[in-house]
Design an enzyme around this catalytic site. Sequence first.
Site, PDB file in Angstrom:
ATOM      1  N   ASP A 116      25.491  48.895  45.526  1.00 32.67           N
ATOM      2  CA  ASP A 116      25.785  49.398  44.187  1.00 32.67           C
ATOM      3  C   ASP A 116      24.758  48.840  43.192  1.00 32.67           C
ATOM      4  O   ASP A 116      23.556  49.012  43.402  1.00 32.67           O
ATOM      5  CB  ASP A 116      27.233  49.030  43.840  1.00 32.67           C
ATOM      6  N   HIS A 282      33.145  53.645  49.189  1.00 25.38           N
ATOM      7  CA  HIS A 282      31.978  53.098  48.503  1.00 25.38           C
ATOM      8  C   HIS A 282      31.544  51.718  48.986  1.00 25.38           C
ATOM      9  O   HIS A 282      30.409  51.323  48.769  1.00 25.38           O
ATOM     10  CB  HIS A 282      32.299  53.040  47.002  1.00 25.38           C
TER      11      HIS A 282
END
Length: 303
Positions: A116, A282
């Site tokens: 991320d 994610h």
Amino acid sequence: MSKIIARGPSPFIPGFTLQDVTLDNGVTLRVARGGQGAPLLMLHGHPQNHLAWRKIAPQLAQHYEVILPDLRGYGDSDKPASDEMHQPYSKRAMAGDISQLIDALGLKRVAFVGHDRGGRVGHRLALDHPEKVSCCVFVDIAPTATMYARTDKIFATRYFWWFFLIQPWPLPETMIGHDPAFFLRKHIDGQLKTPGATEPEIFNDYLRCYQDPAMIHAVCEDYRAAASLDLQHDAADSARRIGCPLLALWGEKGTVGQLYDVVETWQDVADDVQGYALPCGHSPHEEVPALFLQQLERFLASV
């Protein structure tokens, strides 16, 4: 002059110790370290801290010196004041921290893993300080400029915080600050597709940090920089490419994996790319740690 202060053993990652490392630029980063061997530096994303790596760090420490910083603005690292250009939270500034951290720890080069926001810092690190990175692993991201350039209704709906957090101070800060636990829970539950992947005690530590108004502001500044100054830096460096080997890993149930050909997006900006989807959302290292570790160790052994 950099300095290192020991903070004792990590309460969450067996075999790791905590340190506060003050860099030459005056920023102090909280760092967890463990293991011996070739250095492996791993950067978390939003809204986590270095505990995001808790499920795989002890195994990696059997073969590597594993270095887990909290990004500036996050966790227990410093949260420096920002400016109108959001420069202190540009990926260039954050990558500069990591370059100085490598120096402060007496290292020359590291293998890099970033999830991320940490992956976006790694992208800039590989461009600005290529001599310090032997290889890169980017987790569940496509390049920032690519994602903004291809924005459509689906992406804007799923990744609404990319457009909410960049609103001028103090709008997002005030709204998140009203109920940080609600925002944090909704964010994590929306991104991760594996129930129970974030244990209650880990969520509580993420929340401990997220309840700090300085971190909330820093998070917003991170995203504001991504939508402004970072894009300017990327445009100026559009002809530069990542030269070291790059592995992209992503969750097949997540937005990035569903909206992009992830390998192709990185082939646009890097010379040596491979990539694989994993059966999760994610945060593969929290959701399917054994599968993530298998892919990571295979790649590290090959470079």
